[in-house]
Motif scaffolding. Structure first.
Motif, PDB file in Angstrom:
ATOM      1  N   UNK A 144     -43.713 -51.827  10.266  1.00  0.00           N
ATOM      2  CA  UNK A 144     -43.572 -50.674  11.143  1.00  0.00           C
ATOM      3  C   UNK A 144     -42.147 -50.123  10.967  1.00  0.00           C
ATOM      4  N   UNK A 145     -41.823 -48.970  11.554  1.00  0.00           N
ATOM      5  CA  UNK A 145     -40.505 -48.363  11.283  1.00  0.00           C
ATOM      6  C   UNK A 145     -39.321 -49.283  11.605  1.00  0.00           C
ATOM      7  N   UNK A 146     -39.415 -50.047  12.697  1.00  0.00           N
ATOM      8  CA  UNK A 146     -38.301 -50.925  13.045  1.00  0.00           C
ATOM      9  C   UNK A 146     -38.196 -52.093  12.053  1.00  0.00           C
TER      10      UNK A 146
ATOM     11  N   UNK B 196     -26.226 -48.563   2.347  1.00  0.00           N
ATOM     12  CA  UNK B 196     -27.512 -48.278   3.006  1.00  0.00           C
ATOM     13  C   UNK B 196     -27.932 -49.454   3.896  1.00  0.00           C
ATOM     14  N   UNK B 197     -27.650 -50.660   3.421  1.00  0.00           N
ATOM     15  CA  UNK B 197     -28.023 -51.857   4.167  1.00  0.00           C
ATOM     16  C   UNK B 197     -27.277 -51.913   5.501  1.00  0.00           C
ATOM     17  N   UNK B 198     -25.987 -51.647   5.456  1.00  0.00           N
ATOM     18  CA  UNK B 198     -25.193 -51.734   6.682  1.00  0.00           C
ATOM     19  C   UNK B 198     -25.594 -50.646   7.675  1.00  0.00           C
ATOM     20  N   UNK B 199     -25.917 -49.473   7.148  1.00  0.00           N
ATOM     21  CA  UNK B 199     -26.367 -48.397   8.032  1.00  0.00           C
ATOM     22  C   UNK B 199     -27.707 -48.776   8.688  1.00  0.00           C
TER      23      UNK B 199
ATOM     24  N   UNK C  28     -27.163 -51.343  11.385  1.00  0.00           N
ATOM     25  CA  UNK C  28     -26.603 -50.756  12.605  1.00  0.00           C
ATOM     26  C   UNK C  28     -27.738 -50.112  13.427  1.00  0.00           C
ATOM     27  N   UNK C  29     -28.596 -49.389  12.735  1.00  0.00           N
ATOM     28  CA  UNK C  29     -29.694 -48.708  13.437  1.00  0.00           C
ATOM     29  C   UNK C  29     -30.683 -49.725  14.020  1.00  0.00           C
ATOM     30  N   UNK C  30     -30.919 -50.786  13.282  1.00  0.00           N
ATOM     31  CA  UNK C  30     -31.825 -51.832  13.784  1.00  0.00           C
ATOM     32  C   UNK C  30     -31.225 -52.487  15.033  1.00  0.00           C
ATOM     33  N   UNK C  31     -29.915 -52.805  14.953  1.00  0.00           N
ATOM     34  CA  UNK C  31     -29.257 -53.454  16.107  1.00  0.00           C
ATOM     35  C   UNK C  31     -29.309 -52.556  17.346  1.00  0.00           C
ATOM     36  N   UNK C  32     -29.187 -51.248  17.138  1.00  0.00           N
ATOM     37  CA  UNK C  32     -29.203 -50.314  18.268  1.00  0.00           C
ATOM     38  C   UNK C  32     -30.559 -50.292  18.980  1.00  0.00           C
ATOM     39  N   UNK C  33     -31.604 -50.661  18.258  1.00  0.00           N
ATOM     40  CA  UNK C  33     -32.957 -50.536  18.830  1.00  0.00           C
ATOM     41  C   UNK C  33     -33.602 -51.854  19.230  1.00  0.00           C
TER      42      UNK C  33
END
Lengths: 409, 140
Positions: free
Chosen positions: A10-12, A26-29, A32-37
């Protein structure tokens, strides 16, 4: 509408896979987005199984840790379990070798030794060890003599329907005497447990649902030796192993099967050579070209792993029967009535195959065959289980849940 | 005296500056605290106990005798647990260590977790302290 196959993240989950597998920026970005969600306490079982890899790839290099230290603990636990399990398995393989039984590691353990080369990044609940089909009985005896106890015969849905228990069917270790040609023909593997709780899954067929005589011969001939705890053991050649990851990953699992993506990408990137022609040939003979095409296509599109275009073209050009297409859709979706019918049809065919061969005269009728394969105490209890399971599937209540401990190999 | 890892019965790894060790026969899990990781690293590099003491004490502000006593105690503990064994190889005893001393001595200790089944059963997300597995929540 065509259902989304269970191998797709799934997207997450995709963000987490990107964090684990894409290039640094790209991995670090993505991390970061995964951690935010993410809610660490509600993490799904599939994502959980990627935590040791994420810790090693990102957190240990200074990335944010949304778990406050618990992900490092997941890595520690994985390292601890895998070290113990691999050491015990090495002892077991020594005993198999002494009995002139070749052994091949599959999936997690093989990937850990040959590809990840880090005992902590790839969690395993058990270790998959394959032996040649003709030596399955001897291997079962060697395991039990070494102190490993056969687990119960797996029964789909039995743990949450209560049907088995209510019929007085006491599910327990499969008796040694029940490991016979009928069982080896009908199943592909069986779990064994050590007194300490460590598990080995003994395979006599490399791929689930591929038990035709001689189908694994070329895979055995192409297997390569690796050093495993000071001894030698076989692992599949890269092309066959990649196909096995695809086949295993394509099947529905209560724990989201997204780990196959990290495994496959790591395998492809770490192998010096992949004989793609072997992969295509094996996919065709095992009638799994459809999922192979879709899943390799996904890997190439998302992670640019270098699947040759002519390989994709060959897979695309392969004729796919209606049955193969239907089986793929059914097996990659949550278990329902249709999967039950496919399972029944498979067992019917195995039964017919047994009756055709030289031992056919001793093969019992289909109901008794089923009772033996499922280790049911009586036909009546088998019938009660079948009726309950059918009802459950018709109602669509197959709601298996997997928590963090769902880490099958 | 020099020591080596009790291989193949013992495996170890430096996990982000934390040494974790498993005794594969007993199933016990260990982690090192204080100056334990630094001492462990020097031992595995092949330095004898005298060189290890000199190395640690020389760079630390602590009392030399106290450091020596603590290191000898720690080495005895590692030996008693079967994690290290004496070796004949002392070629590195006069060599320069591979790393610079931390300059700060904290009494080393060996944390042992011996209940293998509990270690494997505990949920490493929901049943552990914030520092993570294997430190289980006290109310678990």
């Amino acid at each position: 509408m065509t259902p989304v196959p269970s191998w797709k993240p799934n997207p997450l989950q995709q963000k987490l896979l990107d964090a684990c597998l894409l290039e640094d920026a790209q991995a670090w970005q993505a991390w970061k987005e995964w951690c935010d969600q993410i809610d660490v306490d509600a993490i799904d079982g599939g994502s959980y199984r990627l935590m040791p890899l994420a810790w090693k790839r990102l957190i240990s290099k200074g990335a944010e840790d949304p778990s406050g230290g618990r992900f490092k603990g997941v890595y520690r636990r994985s390292w601890y379990h895998n070290q113990l399990a691999m050491a015990r398995t090495a002892d077991l393989i020594g005993k198999l070798t002494a009995a002139a039984i070749p052994a091949m590691l599959l999936k997690g353990a093989a990937l850990t030794v040959a590809n990840y080369q880090d005992p902590g990044v790839r969690p395993m609940a058990d270790i998959d060890v394959a032996v040649p089909r003709r030596l399955a009985r001897q291997a079962v005896e060697a395991l039990t003599q070494a102190g490993w106890t056969p687990g119960a015969t797996p029964l789909t849905g039995a743990h949450n329907t209560g049907a088995v228990a209510s019929s007085g069917w006491k599910v327990g270790p499969r008796p040694l005497s029940a490991f016979d040609e009928v069982y080896f023909c009908a199943r592909h593997a069986h779990g064994f447990e050590e007194p300490t709780g460590l598990n080995v899954d003994l395979h006599w067929c490399l791929f689930q649902g591929n038990g035709d005589p001689g189908i694994d011969d070329e895979a055995w001939a192409g297997a390569r030796p690796v050093t495993f705890h000071q001894s030698q053991v076989l692992v599949p050649e890269a092309a066959v192993h990649l196909l096995l990851l695809v086949a295993h990953g394509s099947r529905w699992n209560p724990t989201p099967a997204i780990r196959w993506i990290a495994d496959a990408v790591t395998l492809i990137r770490s192998e010096a050579e992949i004989r793609w022609d072997r992969l295509v040939a094996e996919a065709r003979s095992r009638r799994i070209t459809l999922q192979t095409l879709e899943m390799l296509g996904y890997l190439e599109e998302r992670f640019k792993v270098g699947v040759p275009a002519d390989v994709m073209a060959e897979l695309r050009a392969t004729a796919v029967s209606r049955r193969e297409r239907a089986e793929y859709r059914v097996k990659s979706s949550q278990p329902g009535v249709r999967l039950g019918l496919h399972e029944l049809r498979w067992l019917r065919e195995r039964h017919r195959l047994l009756r055709k061969n030289e031992a056919g005269s001793q093969t019992p009728g289909f109901p008794t065959f089923m009772r033996h394969v499922l280790d049911a105490p009586s036909l009546m209890q088998l019938g009660a289980y079948a009726a309950s399971e059918l009802t459950r599937r018709v109602r669509g209540s197959a709601q298996d849940q997997a928590g963090p401990k769902g880490t099958s190999a | 005296m020099t020591f080596g890892l009790n291989s193949p019965h013992v495996v170890q790894e430096d996990v982000d500056n934390e040494v974790i060790i498993v005794h594969l026969v007993t199933g016990s899990y260990y982690s090192l605290t204080g100056s334990g990781a630094e001492i462990w690293s020097l031992i595995l590099q092949g330095h004898d106990n005298t060189a290890v003491i000199e190395r640690i004490a020389g760079g630390a502000s602590a009392d030399h005798q106290h450091v020596a006593t603590e290191i000898e105690r720690f080495l005895g503990e590692l030996q008693a647990e079967g994690l290290i064994v004496p070796t004949q190889d002392n070629l590195r005893s006069i060599a320069q260590p591979d790393s610079t001393p931390s300059g700060h001595f904290v009494s080393p200790s060996l944390q042992k977790y011996s209940d293998m089944q509990e270690l494997l059963l505990v949920d490493p997300i929901h049943e552990v302290e914030t520092t993570g597995w294997p430190k289980v929540l006290t109310n678990h």
